[in-house]
Motif scaffolding. Sequence first.
Motif, PDB file in Angstrom:
ATOM      1  N   PRO B 245     -11.946 -20.396   5.370  1.00  0.00           N
ATOM      2  CA  PRO B 245     -10.830 -19.902   5.986  1.00  0.00           C
ATOM      3  C   PRO B 245     -11.275 -18.459   5.943  1.00  0.00           C
ATOM      4  O   PRO B 245     -12.094 -17.872   5.022  1.00  0.00           O
ATOM      5  N   SER B 246     -10.671 -17.360   6.632  1.00  0.00           N
ATOM      6  CA  SER B 246     -10.958 -16.176   6.838  1.00  0.00           C
ATOM      7  C   SER B 246      -9.924 -15.355   5.738  1.00  0.00           C
ATOM      8  O   SER B 246      -8.905 -15.679   6.231  1.00  0.00           O
ATOM      9  N   MET B 247     -10.396 -14.215   5.289  1.00  0.00           N
ATOM     10  CA  MET B 247      -9.313 -13.644   4.468  1.00  0.00           C
ATOM     11  C   MET B 247      -9.281 -12.125   5.279  1.00  0.00           C
ATOM     12  O   MET B 247     -10.248 -11.557   5.557  1.00  0.00           O
ATOM     13  N   LYS B 248      -7.971 -11.736   5.513  1.00  0.00           N
ATOM     14  CA  LYS B 248      -7.693 -10.561   6.352  1.00  0.00           C
ATOM     15  C   LYS B 248      -6.857  -9.499   5.311  1.00  0.00           C
ATOM     16  O   LYS B 248      -5.875 -10.107   5.152  1.00  0.00           O
ATOM     17  N   GLU B 249      -7.369  -8.450   5.194  1.00  0.00           N
ATOM     18  CA  GLU B 249      -6.516  -7.222   4.798  1.00  0.00           C
ATOM     19  C   GLU B 249      -5.807  -6.422   5.708  1.00  0.00           C
ATOM     20  O   GLU B 249      -6.692  -5.762   6.411  1.00  0.00           O
ATOM     21  N   GLN B 250      -4.555  -6.454   5.780  1.00  0.00           N
ATOM     22  CA  GLN B 250      -3.865  -5.587   6.840  1.00  0.00           C
ATOM     23  C   GLN B 250      -3.434  -4.314   6.074  1.00  0.00           C
ATOM     24  O   GLN B 250      -2.440  -4.468   5.516  1.00  0.00           O
ATOM     25  N   ARG B 251      -3.760  -3.225   6.684  1.00  0.00           N
ATOM     26  CA  ARG B 251      -3.017  -1.968   6.264  1.00  0.00           C
ATOM     27  C   ARG B 251      -2.062  -1.541   7.083  1.00  0.00           C
ATOM     28  O   ARG B 251      -2.152  -1.857   8.330  1.00  0.00           O
ATOM     29  N   SER B 252      -0.971  -1.237   6.558  1.00  0.00           N
ATOM     30  CA  SER B 252       0.222  -0.819   7.558  1.00  0.00           C
ATOM     31  C   SER B 252       0.620   0.317   6.909  1.00  0.00           C
ATOM     32  O   SER B 252       0.581   1.108   5.920  1.00  0.00           O
ATOM     33  N   ILE B 253       1.513   1.079   7.812  1.00  0.00           N
ATOM     34  CA  ILE B 253       2.239   2.364   7.157  1.00  0.00           C
ATOM     35  C   ILE B 253       3.536   2.232   6.754  1.00  0.00           C
ATOM     36  O   ILE B 253       4.282   3.136   6.095  1.00  0.00           O
ATOM     37  N   ASP B 254       4.149   0.856   6.627  1.00  0.00           N
ATOM     38  CA  ASP B 254       5.306   0.547   6.244  1.00  0.00           C
ATOM     39  C   ASP B 254       5.375  -0.073   4.646  1.00  0.00           C
ATOM     40  O   ASP B 254       4.921  -0.986   4.541  1.00  0.00           O
ATOM     41  N   ASP B 255       6.019   0.565   3.800  1.00  0.00           N
ATOM     42  CA  ASP B 255       6.208   0.225   2.579  1.00  0.00           C
ATOM     43  C   ASP B 255       7.721   0.049   2.190  1.00  0.00           C
ATOM     44  O   ASP B 255       7.822   0.415   1.044  1.00  0.00           O
ATOM     45  N   GLU B 256       8.558   0.167   3.183  1.00  0.00           N
ATOM     46  CA  GLU B 256       9.963   0.166   2.835  1.00  0.00           C
ATOM     47  C   GLU B 256      10.386  -1.075   2.074  1.00  0.00           C
ATOM     48  O   GLU B 256      10.965  -0.996   1.301  1.00  0.00           O
ATOM     49  N   TYR B 257       9.747  -2.234   2.211  1.00  0.00           N
ATOM     50  CA  TYR B 257      10.273  -3.398   1.452  1.00  0.00           C
ATOM     51  C   TYR B 257       9.328  -3.509   0.179  1.00  0.00           C
ATOM     52  O   TYR B 257       9.951  -4.313  -0.737  1.00  0.00           O
ATOM     53  N   ALA B 258       8.287  -2.893   0.023  1.00  0.00           N
ATOM     54  CA  ALA B 258       7.342  -2.941  -1.210  1.00  0.00           C
ATOM     55  C   ALA B 258       7.011  -1.702  -1.653  1.00  0.00           C
ATOM     56  O   ALA B 258       5.827  -1.385  -0.936  1.00  0.00           O
TER      57      ALA B 258
END
Lengths: 464, 403
Positions: B245-258
């Motif tokens: 299976p493939s591993m994906k790292e998704q960077r996002s701008i949203d850290d509201e919840y963590a």
Amino acid sequence: MAEEDEEARALLAGGPEAGSGVPGGARALPALCDPSRLAHRLLVLLLMCLLGFGSYFCYDIPAALQTHVKRDMQVNTTKFMLLYAWYSWPNVVLCFFGGFLIDRVFGIRWGTIIFSCFVCIGQVIFALGGIFNAFWLMELGRFVFGIGGESLAVAQNTYAVSWFKGKELNLVFGLQLSMARIGSTVNMNLMGWLYSKIETSLGSSGHMTLGVTLMIGGITCILSLICALVLAYLDLRAEKILHKEQGKTGEVIKLTDIKDFSLPLWLIFIICVCYYAAVFPFIGLGKVFFSEKFGFSSQSASAVNSIVYIISAPMSPIFGLLVDKTGKNIIWVLCAVAATLLSHMMLAFTLWNPWIAMSLLGLAYSLLACALWPMVAFLVPEHQLGTAYGFMQSIQNLGLAVISIFAGLILDSRGYLFLEVFFIACVSLSLLAVICLYLVNHGQGGNLNYSAKQREEMKLSDPE
Amino acid sequence: MWSPEEPRWGWGPRAPTSLVLLSVLVSAAPLGLLGEETRQVFMEVISGCPTPQNLLYIRAVGTNSTLHYVWSSFGPPAVVLVATNTTQSVLKVNWSLLLSPDPEGGLMVHPKNSIQFSSALVFTRLLEFDSTKVSEGAAEPPGKPYPPYSLDKFSWNNITLDPDTLSTTFQGHPIDDPTGAFANGSLAFKVQAFSRSGRPAQPPRLLHTADTCQLEVALVGASSQGNHSLFGLEVVTLGNGPDCPSMKEQRSIDDEYAPAVFQLDQLLWGSLPSGFMQWRPVAFSQKQRNRESSLPCQASSLSPTLAYSLPHSPIVQAFFGSQNNFCTFNLTFGDPTGPGYWDQHYLCWSMLLGVGLPPIDSLSPLVLGIMAVALGAPGLVLLGGGLALLLRHKWYSEYQSIN
């Protein structure tokens, strides 16, 4: 200048009868030692610039060592931001009394020395808080440091007015500010490296390492104190040689004048508070933001954080010239606030390289300082100027103190995106105030947005 | 048929005796797998006779699909995940086969042709590293490794089921504990199923849908082999075909919840929609999970592994037969500096396991509201004020022209 030269030569040529109490009057004064000559005044200028170096260097030490302070002293972001809040609290009140203390109580020389001592002692107490692992001691240190810090800036300006006049003065103010910003930049980029060096030599990290690093950082304050002492001696000597008066701030603070402030002036106050509340606390928390969101290393994060100061060092004089030449202050303030809004939105909602946003922020910050503060002088008569500037500084410090704590709270509970949104809201409020200022000024036919040419015409047509 | 000594929860190979039923709740949820917004969730512990071996069986029934999760407490902690496109699919457990040395065929989902996706996840080892001996520049391993704990040598029979929250906790101790490391501690796996989408109150606040279930791994109280140990988990997945299976790292701008976590990691079994694993690369070293106690979590890349080198999982072999396309990756928690397990002897990490489209975080309404006001208000004032000035200017110029 020629007359002063002659006078100096007369003093030199004459013997003991040339003047009373002139030390070494029979010796020839080299250019460097002659208070009337440019070389000496440049030496004094150098000392004046270095006077503020220590204070600005140490002001942003918490920002440069944020992770270390939080880890070694076991505090969260809210408590960490108290280090900035405690710096601002004494200045809410002291801004009104700085001029009074310098003019009436201490005199410029003793005042500078006393304020420099407060800066030194404050930094030492701050460092001792680290060594003894007592966060309350660190807060006390920042409080004492704050008592000296802002008032030292007033003293620095008073020295400048006393030694330099007319067109030179703008350049001197610009150089002093640039030197201060260089101090902040050096701090951002140096302290992290210094901490790691101390850590390797002491063998472990912890509050002791932090305390030792802070103590070493305090050496810059000792440097400022030495400058204050030398400046006092040179000023005393110049007074005796040139028979010039001790410098005064000339500020007269009358708190009752506040009720006379016009609506445009109150709008300027709102712009000032809301804008700086979105810049200084952000820089205080910026380093960790850049390493956690953008994956920057500690060194790069410090470098990006300091770019605002690096840019403002050369750009402040340039923007000052620009605003002088073109006028239209409100439009420049509008551009600066809009650019800051754009910068914060880039940092919040994109993953673009933060160098872009921070460079924009640096330019906007420099532009705003050059365009906003002179507007107060257009709105307020000369005898109320001291009160107006004192009040502006006072509420600016109040805003910073409160917003710093609030920013720490938001960060701990809601994260960086929400913090950025909060700063965007502050800048937006500032933008609202600028727009209202433009409309009110236009509606009242005020002169805040006159171009330089219109101002010249106004001055010429003025019967005074 | 009932005897007082029978275990309270479930008996016999096929008939579940206690069911947990949850009423269907309608909510505006992001679309999950095959479009299911809510599911009816049945959670039960199935026991085999006469040995005290247990299976946790979760059946999530939607309008036209069913998800089956089978978690085992014998062998290493493992889950078999099966998605079918009918509401009538059932799980059949043959205990005698399951507990035999060759368990192939012990677990089956009927009808076989309704199976859209099936795979397995096994947690084979608890790893430990000495963080003080880190070689410069090496990202993995994060220190000198201590002997790992093999999770199939743990006893997982301490099972607590909480029907109100649809969660079950497996608490594990090593069967043989010569050093007494787990005398006062345990490794716990908490599985929670959901009937609709939502977000837990505790960080890392992973957004879940009806097509997912959440697993929380907590290491509490166990003594570490060194003073500054970093822990890790070895996770084994069954590959889809010959590839991992493939591993994906998704960077996002949203850290509201963590707060301060800007990344979401995903393990995808194939092109969407298929099975996925989702987690935030953060673990926590204190019970009150806040920013101060967050540990970075590193995931190594997936590497194919042969079956003989891994602890054997009966349920995986029971459902899939003898397989050789296992893929392994390691998760390590913590940094040599900063908070760590050594602070309070506590470590917890969460992940989601599901089928379909992985849930995506979006900006909260509060943030959107503040931005709308922050950008809208100056714009409106500018527009309104500009209009007012224009009108006034026009009015004045009109007045002058008459004069």
